[in-house]
Design a protein around this motif. Structure first.
Motif, PDB file in Angstrom:
ATOM      1  N   UNK A  34       9.883  14.090  -5.181  1.00  0.00           N
ATOM      2  CA  UNK A  34       9.266  12.767  -5.310  1.00  0.00           C
ATOM      3  C   UNK A  34       7.761  12.867  -5.146  1.00  0.00           C
ATOM      4  N   UNK A  35       7.321  13.620  -4.138  1.00  0.00           N
ATOM      5  CA  UNK A  35       5.888  13.774  -3.877  1.00  0.00           C
ATOM      6  C   UNK A  35       5.190  14.499  -5.025  1.00  0.00           C
ATOM      7  N   UNK A  36       5.858  15.492  -5.599  1.00  0.00           N
ATOM      8  CA  UNK A  36       5.278  16.207  -6.737  1.00  0.00           C
ATOM      9  C   UNK A  36       5.152  15.283  -7.943  1.00  0.00           C
ATOM     10  N   UNK A  37       6.143  14.425  -8.137  1.00  0.00           N
ATOM     11  CA  UNK A  37       6.081  13.476  -9.250  1.00  0.00           C
ATOM     12  C   UNK A  37       4.890  12.539  -9.095  1.00  0.00           C
ATOM     13  N   UNK A  38       4.586  12.147  -7.849  1.00  0.00           N
ATOM     14  CA  UNK A  38       3.424  11.290  -7.601  1.00  0.00           C
ATOM     15  C   UNK A  38       2.138  12.000  -8.019  1.00  0.00           C
ATOM     16  N   UNK A  39       1.994  13.260  -7.619  1.00  0.00           N
ATOM     17  CA  UNK A  39       0.810  14.026  -8.021  1.00  0.00           C
ATOM     18  C   UNK A  39       0.710  14.114  -9.549  1.00  0.00           C
ATOM     19  N   UNK A  40       1.851  14.359 -10.184  1.00  0.00           N
ATOM     20  CA  UNK A  40       1.856  14.469 -11.650  1.00  0.00           C
ATOM     21  C   UNK A  40       1.387  13.176 -12.311  1.00  0.00           C
ATOM     22  N   UNK A  41       1.886  12.044 -11.822  1.00  0.00           N
ATOM     23  CA  UNK A  41       1.537  10.753 -12.408  1.00  0.00           C
ATOM     24  C   UNK A  41       0.055  10.444 -12.196  1.00  0.00           C
ATOM     25  N   UNK A  42      -0.452  10.750 -10.997  1.00  0.00           N
ATOM     26  CA  UNK A  42      -1.876  10.526 -10.725  1.00  0.00           C
ATOM     27  C   UNK A  42      -2.729  11.239 -11.779  1.00  0.00           C
ATOM     28  N   UNK A  43      -2.353  12.490 -12.077  1.00  0.00           N
ATOM     29  CA  UNK A  43      -3.110  13.277 -13.052  1.00  0.00           C
ATOM     30  C   UNK A  43      -2.866  12.797 -14.482  1.00  0.00           C
ATOM     31  N   UNK A  44      -1.607  12.662 -14.846  1.00  0.00           N
ATOM     32  CA  UNK A  44      -1.262  12.358 -16.237  1.00  0.00           C
ATOM     33  C   UNK A  44      -1.722  10.970 -16.671  1.00  0.00           C
ATOM     34  N   UNK A  93       0.821  -1.214   0.000  1.00  0.00           N
ATOM     35  CA  UNK A  93       0.000   0.000   0.000  1.00  0.00           C
ATOM     36  C   UNK A  93       0.856   1.265   0.000  1.00  0.00           C
ATOM     37  N   UNK A  94       2.091   1.124  -0.436  1.00  0.00           N
ATOM     38  CA  UNK A  94       3.004   2.273  -0.434  1.00  0.00           C
ATOM     39  C   UNK A  94       3.374   2.740  -1.835  1.00  0.00           C
ATOM     40  N   UNK A  95       3.771   1.840  -2.762  1.00  0.00           N
ATOM     41  CA  UNK A  95       4.132   2.305  -4.122  1.00  0.00           C
ATOM     42  C   UNK A  95       2.873   2.718  -4.889  1.00  0.00           C
ATOM     43  N   UNK A  96       2.427   3.912  -4.633  1.00  0.00           N
ATOM     44  CA  UNK A  96       1.113   4.389  -5.043  1.00  0.00           C
ATOM     45  C   UNK A  96       0.919   4.390  -6.556  1.00  0.00           C
ATOM     46  N   UNK A  97       1.960   4.753  -7.297  1.00  0.00           N
ATOM     47  CA  UNK A  97       1.856   4.802  -8.760  1.00  0.00           C
ATOM     48  C   UNK A  97       2.655   3.675  -9.402  1.00  0.00           C
ATOM     49  N   UNK A  98       2.984   2.662  -8.621  1.00  0.00           N
ATOM     50  CA  UNK A  98       3.717   1.515  -9.138  1.00  0.00           C
ATOM     51  C   UNK A  98       5.167   1.530  -8.708  1.00  0.00           C
ATOM     52  N   UNK A  99       5.725   0.344  -8.519  1.00  0.00           N
ATOM     53  CA  UNK A  99       7.128   0.215  -8.140  1.00  0.00           C
ATOM     54  C   UNK A  99       8.039   0.863  -9.182  1.00  0.00           C
ATOM     55  N   UNK A 100       9.038   1.570  -8.707  1.00  0.00           N
ATOM     56  CA  UNK A 100      10.108   2.098  -9.566  1.00  0.00           C
ATOM     57  C   UNK A 100       9.582   2.911 -10.736  1.00  0.00           C
ATOM     58  N   UNK A 126      -4.289   9.380 -15.217  1.00  0.00           N
ATOM     59  CA  UNK A 126      -5.698   9.205 -14.891  1.00  0.00           C
ATOM     60  C   UNK A 126      -5.946   8.126 -13.859  1.00  0.00           C
ATOM     61  N   UNK A 127      -5.101   8.074 -12.832  1.00  0.00           N
ATOM     62  CA  UNK A 127      -5.174   6.961 -11.886  1.00  0.00           C
ATOM     63  C   UNK A 127      -6.403   7.023 -10.984  1.00  0.00           C
ATOM     64  N   UNK A 128      -6.864   8.239 -10.641  1.00  0.00           N
ATOM     65  CA  UNK A 128      -8.066   8.312  -9.831  1.00  0.00           C
ATOM     66  C   UNK A 128      -9.270   7.799 -10.626  1.00  0.00           C
ATOM     67  N   UNK A 129      -9.346   8.188 -11.886  1.00  0.00           N
ATOM     68  CA  UNK A 129     -10.435   7.719 -12.743  1.00  0.00           C
ATOM     69  C   UNK A 129     -10.353   6.207 -12.942  1.00  0.00           C
TER      70      UNK A 129
END
Length: 328
Positions: free
Chosen positions: A306-316, A49-56, A318-321
């Protein structure tokens, strides 16, 4: 082999740190949703439950590598990463939640939130949820029913009032209003003794309680009834935040409440250690007592990138959708 690796680990590491699975897996690497062991077997990882946008994830890994070669320092200096990430993160909260304090983990954030709530209200009393878990610090354990009620626990501390987990399936009651009535009875009992709780701290979905969503309307009813007091509402978003719920970016949104404080951690940096407390300006200002708060690495440039990159990936990506689609 795995047996020798386990034996070697045991020669250094405390027995208090457990391993996952009856037959532990000797891992070699991981990428996105897959993990690979030393024998090149692949595993679909539906557990971490930690690698939110995928490992590595390359976007996160590259941001860390780029920033660590440029600047890594503490918040006593000025650097753009801190302000940029703070501004972008706070855009995802209602306007009253407009102050941040960075730390290194969700456990530290829980500890800090409790400290700030006690400072703001002048009360030591806290309301917690049955089966709740809020971290590994001394304060975190003291407010975590999952720990103090569990094996090796010391039982409920004297300054803690534990509320029944309001679950609608196989719970104590089948009616949300009964859970609210019971909780308010406990709170009124405290008030009759001249005790006003500093805060109610709750996970919108009880993780260690079995991934149980709190009964619809429960938190809203409780928070409405607490509005006439100084008791704060703290939402622990460490496990459920950052779009995981699909329809809602934050767990408290599913309960239609606006908390006074929010605790962030775990997936925030995709495995890079970063956590935070989000709160109102009034609570933050009250915490500026003259005793400086300082975290050596909380909010450092590498963590912020690192945290900003996570936000970017979530948006780019479409992970919430995608979470909403997959969940449905």
């Amino acid at each position: 082999n795995t047996d020798s690796a386990i034996k070697r680990r045991k020669s250094f590491i405390s027995k208090a740190l457990s391993l996952s699975y009856k037959y532990p897996i000797y891992m070699h690497s991981a990428l996105f949703q897959y993990m690979y062991d030393m024998q090149a077997n692949s595993y679909l990882d539906a557990y971490n439950n930690i690698p939110h946008v995928g490992h590595s994830h390359p976007a996160v890994s590259d941001s860390i590598q780029k920033q660590v070669r440029k600047l890594n320092t503490n918040t006593r200096y000025i650097y753009d990463s801190l302000a940029n990430y703070s501004e972008n993160l706070l855009k995802r909260f209602p306007s009253h939640l407009n102050r941040l304090i960075f730390v290194n983990s969700g456990s530290e954030a829980s500890d800090l939130a409790i400290r700030m709530a006690r400072n703001y209200t002048g009360s030591d009393k806290l309301l917690v949820m049955e089966h709740g878990y809020h971290g590994n610090t001394s304060a975190g354990i003291s407010i975590s029913s999952y720990k103090f009620d569990g094996k090796g626990g010391m039982g409920i501390p004297g300054n803690i009032t534990r509320l029944t987990l309001p679950k609608m399936y196989r719970g104590r009651y089948t009616d949300k209003d009964m859970y609210v009535k019971e909780a308010m009875g406990q709170i009124e009992d405290l008030r009759s003794k001249g005790l006003t709780p500093a805060a109610l701290i709750a996970e919108p979905i009880s993780g260690c309680g079995g991934q149980v969503p709190l009964a619809p309307g429960y938190l809203k009813d409780i928070s409405n009834k607490l509005k006439d007091s100084s008791t704060l509402i703290i939402s622990d978003e460490v496990q459920v935040g950052f779009g995981r719920l699909g329809k809602w970016f934050w767990g408290y949104e599913m309960h239609d409440i606006e908390p006074d404080m929010v605790i962030l951690g775990k997936p925030m940096g995709n495995g890079h250690p970063v956590g935070a407390v989000v709160c109102t300006q009034e609570i933050a200002d009250a915490f500026a007592t003259g005793m400086e708060f300082f975290s050596s690495f909380g909010g450092n440039p590498v963590s912020c990138e690192a945290a900003q990159a996570v936000l970017n990936v979530i948006d780019e990506e479409g992970l919430q959708e995608n979470a909403l689609y997959t969940g449905n």
